[in-house]
Design a protein around this motif. Structure first.
Motif, PDB file in Angstrom:
ATOM      1  N   VAL A 117       0.942  -1.030  -0.398  1.00  0.00           N
ATOM      2  CA  VAL A 117       0.153   0.159   0.087  1.00  0.00           C
ATOM      3  C   VAL A 117       0.814   0.687   0.276  1.00  0.00           C
ATOM      4  N   THR A 118       0.554   2.123  -0.792  1.00  0.00           N
ATOM      5  CA  THR A 118       1.367   3.515  -0.734  1.00  0.00           C
ATOM      6  C   THR A 118       0.801   4.881  -1.222  1.00  0.00           C
ATOM      7  N   PHE A 119       1.222   5.468  -0.560  1.00  0.00           N
ATOM      8  CA  PHE A 119       1.216   7.123  -0.148  1.00  0.00           C
ATOM      9  C   PHE A 119       1.615   7.735  -1.345  1.00  0.00           C
ATOM     10  N   GLU A 120       0.899   8.580  -2.353  1.00  0.00           N
ATOM     11  CA  GLU A 120       2.118   9.210  -3.383  1.00  0.00           C
ATOM     12  C   GLU A 120       1.422  10.719  -3.750  1.00  0.00           C
ATOM     13  N   ASP A 121       2.071  11.392  -4.031  1.00  0.00           N
ATOM     14  CA  ASP A 121       1.198  12.438  -4.478  1.00  0.00           C
ATOM     15  C   ASP A 121       2.024  12.407  -6.815  1.00  0.00           C
ATOM     16  N   TYR A 147      -2.216  11.034  -2.474  1.00  0.00           N
ATOM     17  CA  TYR A 147      -2.612  11.627  -1.724  1.00  0.00           C
ATOM     18  C   TYR A 147      -1.568  13.370  -2.381  1.00  0.00           C
ATOM     19  N   PRO A 148      -2.503  14.316  -3.073  1.00  0.00           N
ATOM     20  CA  PRO A 148      -1.911  15.612  -3.175  1.00  0.00           C
ATOM     21  C   PRO A 148      -1.673  16.179  -2.170  1.00  0.00           C
ATOM     22  N   ILE A 149      -0.473  16.139  -1.930  1.00  0.00           N
ATOM     23  CA  ILE A 149       0.172  17.348  -0.657  1.00  0.00           C
ATOM     24  C   ILE A 149       1.318  18.464  -1.074  1.00  0.00           C
ATOM     25  N   LYS A 157      -4.140  17.140 -10.707  1.00  0.00           N
ATOM     26  CA  LYS A 157      -3.833  15.924 -11.348  1.00  0.00           C
ATOM     27  C   LYS A 157      -4.231  14.334 -11.062  1.00  0.00           C
ATOM     28  N   SER A 158      -4.191  14.416  -9.627  1.00  0.00           N
ATOM     29  CA  SER A 158      -5.083  13.225  -9.022  1.00  0.00           C
ATOM     30  C   SER A 158      -6.492  12.527  -9.243  1.00  0.00           C
ATOM     31  N   LYS A 159      -7.276  13.733  -9.283  1.00  0.00           N
ATOM     32  CA  LYS A 159      -8.848  13.646  -9.864  1.00  0.00           C
ATOM     33  C   LYS A 159      -8.867  12.550 -11.041  1.00  0.00           C
ATOM     34  N   ALA A 160      -7.902  13.858 -12.485  1.00  0.00           N
ATOM     35  CA  ALA A 160      -8.161  13.563 -13.444  1.00  0.00           C
ATOM     36  C   ALA A 160      -7.057  12.021 -14.158  1.00  0.00           C
ATOM     37  N   ILE A 161      -6.307  11.762 -12.808  1.00  0.00           N
ATOM     38  CA  ILE A 161      -6.213   9.981 -12.544  1.00  0.00           C
ATOM     39  C   ILE A 161      -7.223   9.045 -12.372  1.00  0.00           C
ATOM     40  N   GLY A 178       4.925  10.961 -18.579  1.00  0.00           N
ATOM     41  CA  GLY A 178       4.851  11.700 -18.314  1.00  0.00           C
ATOM     42  C   GLY A 178       3.810  12.629 -19.376  1.00  0.00           C
ATOM     43  N   LYS A 179       2.665  11.983 -19.325  1.00  0.00           N
ATOM     44  CA  LYS A 179       2.217  11.222 -20.126  1.00  0.00           C
ATOM     45  C   LYS A 179       0.637  11.521 -19.244  1.00  0.00           C
ATOM     46  N   LEU A 180       0.376  12.929 -19.605  1.00  0.00           N
ATOM     47  CA  LEU A 180      -1.206  13.796 -18.380  1.00  0.00           C
ATOM     48  C   LEU A 180      -2.318  13.403 -19.251  1.00  0.00           C
ATOM     49  N   ALA A 181      -2.883  12.434 -18.112  1.00  0.00           N
ATOM     50  CA  ALA A 181      -4.295  12.064 -18.267  1.00  0.00           C
ATOM     51  C   ALA A 181      -5.237  14.297 -18.265  1.00  0.00           C
ATOM     52  N   LYS A 182      -6.720  13.982 -19.223  1.00  0.00           N
ATOM     53  CA  LYS A 182      -6.768  14.966 -19.734  1.00  0.00           C
ATOM     54  C   LYS A 182      -7.461  15.257 -18.364  1.00  0.00           C
ATOM     55  N   ALA A 183      -7.970  16.609 -18.084  1.00  0.00           N
ATOM     56  CA  ALA A 183      -8.858  16.943 -16.962  1.00  0.00           C
ATOM     57  C   ALA A 183     -10.485  16.328 -16.778  1.00  0.00           C
TER      58      ALA A 183
END
Length: 241
Positions: A117-121, A147-149, A157-161, A178-183
Motif C-alpha cells: 500500500v502506498t501514499f503518493e503525490d 495523496y496530493p500534498i 492531476k490526482s482527480k484526472a487520474i 509524463g503522459k498527463l491525463a485530460k482534466a
C-alpha cells in the motif's frame, strides 16, 4: 514543532508540582506545550520513565512527577538497540484490513498475492522513481492512495487520474512517461485520502505500508523493497485474526 527542547539540552525543567500518575503527567505536558497535545502516556520498564506520544507522532519521555522532558533517542546499551525507534515502528503500524482500499488505484502484477500500500503525490520525484522500479516487482498487488500534498495542481492531476477509464495505466503513464491525463471531474476519494493520510501522520511521499502493517518512508531500491515485502508477508497476521 520539530523539537520540544534544544538538541543539546536533554532535560528541560517544568514548573510543575511534585506529583505522579498519568492524569498529572498529561496536565504538566499540556500546560507546558499550551494545548491538548497528548495521544498516549505509557509507563516504561526502564529508568522509571514514562513514554509520552504526542498527537504529532513525536515521542518524549518524562518522570513520574512530570518534572522534565527527555527529547531524543533512548538506546539500550546492552542490547545495542534503539528503543525509541523500535517503539516508533510499532506505533506507526496499521491494520491493512482497516484501510479503505477501494479509495486507492489498484495495480496487479503477476498473481498479485503479495500486498503493498502506498501514499503518493503525482508531482513527487521519488514517487516517480518508485513507480518505475515497481514495474519489476513480481506477484504483488499495489494499492496507491493518491495523496496530493506537494504542489497546487497535485489535486487536479490526482482527480484526472482517478476519473480516467484505466486508473492504473493512467497513473503509470504519467509517473513514468509524463503522459498527463485530460482534466476530468467525477466522484472521487481525493479529499478522503488526504484526511486519511493526515490521520496516519503521513508528511511525505512516498509512504508505504506492507502486509504486516509496517511502514516504510521514502524511496527504497527494489532489492531492499523486495526483501521488506517478503519479510512482511511472513509476519502478516493470519486471516481471521
Amino acid at each position: 514543532m520539530k523539537h520540544l527542547v534544544a538538541a543539546t539540552a536533554l532535560f528541560a525543567t517544568l514548573t510543575a508540582p511534585a506529583f505522579g500518575g498519568e492524569a498529572e503527567i498529561r496536565k504538566a505536558v499540556n500546560d507546558f506545550i499550551g494545548q491538548e497535545a497528548i495521544q498516549s502516556v505509557t509507563r516504561t520498564t526502564y529508568g522509571g520513565l514514562y513514554e509520552v506520544v504526542l498527537e504529532t507522532g513525536e515521542m518524549v519521555y518524562t518522570d513520574e512527577q512530570g518534572s522534565f522532558f527527555i527529547d531524543g533517542q533512548l538506546v539500550d546499551l546492552k542490547r545495542r538497540t534503539n528503543i525509541t525507534a523500535e517503539r516508533q515502528a510499532v506505533l506507526n503500524k496499521v491494520n491493512i484490513g482497516d484501510l479503505p482500499l477501494d479509495q486507492a488505484v489498484k495495480t496487479v502484477r503477476g498473481n498479485g498475492k503479495r500486498t503493498l500500500v502506498t501514499f503518493e503525490d503525482p508531482n513527487c520525484g521519488y514517487c516517480k522513481r518508485f513507480v518505475a522500479e515497481a514495474q519489476q516487482l513480481k506477484d504483488v498487488t499495489i494499492y496507491t492512495f493518491l495523496y496530493p500534498i506537494l504542489s497546487p495542481d497535485s489535486a487536479e492531476k490526482s482527480k484526472a487520474i482517478w476519473c480516467s477509464k484505466d486508473r492504473s495505466a493512467t497513473w503509470q503513464g504519467w509517473m513514468i512517461d509524463g503522459k498527463l491525463a485530460k482534466a476530468a471531474d467525477c466522484s472521487n476519494p481525493i479529499e478522503k485520502n488526504v484526511a486519511l493520510g493526515r490521520k496516519l501522520r503521513i508528511n511525505g511521499t512516498p509512504t508505504m505500508f506492507l502486509a504486516d502493517g509496517s511502514r516504510l518512508g521514502g524511496f527504497m531500491p527494489r532489492a531492499k523493497l523486495e526483501e521488506a515485502i517478503a519479510q512482511a508477508e511472513k509476519n502478516k497476521p493470519a486471516k481471521g485474526k
